[in-house]
Design a protein around this motif. Sequence first.
Motif, PDB file in Angstrom:
ATOM      1  N   ILE A  89      67.856  49.719  71.691  1.00  0.00           N
ATOM      2  CA  ILE A  89      69.235  50.229  71.651  1.00  0.00           C
ATOM      3  C   ILE A  89      69.256  51.728  71.962  1.00  0.00           C
ATOM      4  N   ARG A  90      68.279  52.468  71.448  1.00  0.00           N
ATOM      5  CA  ARG A  90      68.239  53.909  71.761  1.00  0.00           C
ATOM      6  C   ARG A  90      68.052  54.117  73.266  1.00  0.00           C
ATOM      7  N   GLY A  93      71.746  52.115  74.839  1.00  0.00           N
ATOM      8  CA  GLY A  93      73.083  52.444  74.351  1.00  0.00           C
ATOM      9  C   GLY A  93      73.551  51.318  73.454  1.00  0.00           C
ATOM     10  N   PRO A  94      74.772  51.448  72.882  1.00  0.00           N
ATOM     11  CA  PRO A  94      75.273  50.411  71.987  1.00  0.00           C
ATOM     12  C   PRO A  94      75.372  49.068  72.706  1.00  0.00           C
ATOM     13  N   THR A  95      74.959  47.983  72.051  1.00  0.00           N
ATOM     14  CA  THR A  95      74.964  46.677  72.722  1.00  0.00           C
ATOM     15  C   THR A  95      76.378  46.147  72.910  1.00  0.00           C
ATOM     16  N   ILE A  96      77.339  46.776  72.218  1.00  0.00           N
ATOM     17  CA  ILE A  96      78.708  46.277  72.288  1.00  0.00           C
ATOM     18  C   ILE A  96      79.588  47.197  73.133  1.00  0.00           C
ATOM     19  N   ARG A  97      79.002  48.208  73.721  1.00  0.00           N
ATOM     20  CA  ARG A  97      79.752  49.085  74.642  1.00  0.00           C
ATOM     21  C   ARG A  97      78.814  49.405  75.807  1.00  0.00           C
ATOM     22  N   LEU A 100      78.671  52.773  77.648  1.00  0.00           N
ATOM     23  CA  LEU A 100      78.230  53.994  76.980  1.00  0.00           C
ATOM     24  C   LEU A 100      76.712  54.073  76.902  1.00  0.00           C
ATOM     25  N   GLY A 101      76.206  55.287  76.811  1.00  0.00           N
ATOM     26  CA  GLY A 101      74.768  55.473  76.697  1.00  0.00           C
ATOM     27  C   GLY A 101      74.099  55.406  78.058  1.00  0.00           C
TER      28      GLY A 101
ATOM     29  N   HIS B  50      71.879  57.785  69.172  1.00  0.00           N
ATOM     30  CA  HIS B  50      72.058  58.219  70.560  1.00  0.00           C
ATOM     31  C   HIS B  50      72.431  59.679  70.686  1.00  0.00           C
ATOM     32  N   ASP B 420      73.808  49.551  66.259  1.00  0.00           N
ATOM     33  CA  ASP B 420      74.305  50.014  67.562  1.00  0.00           C
ATOM     34  C   ASP B 420      74.471  51.528  67.602  1.00  0.00           C
TER      35      ASP B 420
END
Lengths: 107, 552, 165
Positions: A89-90, A93-97, A100-101, B50, B420
Amino acid sequence: MAQHTNKRATTQAVTANRLTDGDVVYFTAAGDWSLWLKDSQVADGKEDCAKLLASAQPAVSAQLVIDPYLFEVTVNEGEIIPASVREKIRMAGPTIRLDLGKQAANA
Amino acid sequence: MYRYDEFDHKLVQERVTQFRSQVARRLAGELTEDQFKPLRLMNGVYLQLHAYMLRVAVPYGTLSGPQMHMLAHIARKYDKGYGHFTTRQNIQYNWPSLEDIPAILDDLATVEMHAIQTSGNCIRNVTSDQYAGAAADEIEDPRIWSEIIRQWSTFHPEFTFLPRKFKFAVTGMHTDRAAIRFHDIGIEVVKGTDGKPAFDVYVGGGQGRTPMIAHLIGKAVPAGDLIAYLEAIMRVYNMNGRRDNLYKARIKILVHSLGAEEMKRQVEEEFALVTEQGIPFLPAAEIERIRAYFQAPAYETLPDTSDALDAALAENRRFGDWVKTNVAPHKVTGYAIANISLKPVGGIAGDASADQMDLIADLTTKFSFDEIRVTHEQNLTLPFVRKDDLYPLWQALEAAGLGDPNLALITDHIVCPGLDYCALANARSIPISQKIAERFADLDRQHDIGELKIKISGCINACGHHHVGHIGILGVDKKGTEFYQVSLGGSADETSSLAEIVGPAFTEDEIVDAVETIVETYLDARENDERFIDTYRRIGKAPFKEKLYATH
Amino acid sequence: MPLIKNGSFADDEWVSVGDEDDLPSEGGVIVSLTRWLAERDTLLGRNTPLGVTLAAGEVPDAIVTDLDRLQLVAVQFPIYKDGRGYSSARLLRERHGYEGEIRATGEILYDQWFAMARCGIDAFEVAEGTTLAAFDAAMNELSLVYQRTGDGRPTVMELRHKSSD
């Protein structure tokens, strides 16, 4: 951060967050920091991993990064893949967006 | 609502200058991360997975239209176009650069906002009832006392390095929408023997890895004594709370180990000594000054029924559903309380885009005397809406994806950011919430199931309030894989109860089916109009456990 | 360690004496609360200034009756996060009316001096290299207070109602 470090892992890379904006960065073979895991230097075995982490430390006192630590990866046909969900995830990015990231730049 | 005077303004501006200098010292290398961390935390700056995260205080969950516009502006200018409303009625930005934070604080100060004490082992933002000032049966607007506590606790020189963080919640009536029994100190406004507002003071509630329900130790504490009484509690805690073990440092552990009676005795002893010193905490004129800010808005005289509302209800079924779930009775005839769900199916609980924030700001200026409330269940409330205006309000919300009629239903979850975003999490929470919402997306089914509160945390710290969920879900990590532990029967309201773990954890793939099994078990057992929590309290855990693990 | 007292650098005329150490024949001595309680009569018999250290969590109760014989009470902060000393200092100043020196010792951050002063601490052990300019800056970052403490600053509430009178 220590709790995320896997001391038994054989193959590891070094990551940290950048001081100015907190972004995830990886320590490279050239001795600097990259936003991308593919650029990271990977080490095998306890001793080499410790050396790798030690060589990343000067960036802390140079005000570049915060709290570098080792994390487990696997290398599959040249691709470096983090072992834990957390590091995946780092890296992305967020798995639900997915907008992003770092994954947003790859899209 | 409360407005800053010259003193409040000056202090917030001085704090911004102070923090700007702390950031500059850090970037210049004069402070190490170890030295800087406590300083940044005292101003709500975390380092997450992040990026940095900035938590902005929304005192007792009350925002004006212009403040909401500013939150939208910050989301656009310095972040990624959205913000996340939290269970402590605050807002978090997930992507600010450290270098920008002083400028963000400057912008916030222009609308009387800040990030003071939104982290650290100090007294945090005081939370309250989102229906404050609008609910019938309220003894007094709890925000008067929340504001008094806010000022007293801001930069309190004695209580800034407590054993652990410290959270207050205040309600103005017995019905509890603020989970006061799950706070370090929970305060309920009651009628004193003289008929004036007084306070029942609960101490030692909390969640985390050791959930506890607070004990009532102060009964009908008179208004003039409130701050002295709180000062006594804080001093007993500051001197005696454990500092050797992070997980045993909250006041709940002190209350538990002393026993509520002994805690009460120590607090009363200290209170007597504090009172004897005759320290002037709060001039009566100051209580009146603050009270004046929370006077009722300029209501119109309206009939109880609204033809416009009745016509719209007849015409639009989804609007009818929304009125049923999201609209609550108001103490003033012809008005209603409108709740905006931040839980659309497919969305992220508590997140709002900058455009949505701007829209809500405009709508409250138009329809709700310029006030918005953030709820601890991560929704928003417009507290003063004319019944005549409910339909146009809802139409505007609906067009922006904010019109979901699901408040307190099975798709309205409290959800922590989880793995997340959060550096402490062990498992993801948001995707679990989304999958459950998708499974139960059908509105008729949601309405048939009725009130059912699912609360999801991604680690034992319980930011997602799983201990007080009717269904609580806790994410755990087992050798690098996420598992989800289910507990049942929790409740954060005045009937407070802690959820009980029902059995072994489920995998990510199993958890939604498990929730469905729980729901089916409830529907089979339900008598009349029983809510899930009522049925659970009547039949207990066993029938659920049996169904859940029958095939395992 | 340099000492800032009442806003200026001051010579430290005190000697901290360990529980097992011999007392010097002259000069001010600071002893632990334990030693004070054990050797109170001997110590009171010395014709030298006397001071006692309160470790974190030690309340002034045990020395209340001796406060008029103590010229100094040191309040210890073992780590910056340990905030018990703030309560100890306020109790000394405000509840027991102590007028001697209250000295903060241990791990103290730049950003904590102001709150300590508000709690009645008037002497600070500071890190080598600390400048008076830094100290003054830290003490003046916030000019207003919401709580009444023994430092006598008028609170915002008091200022408000004064200005509206």
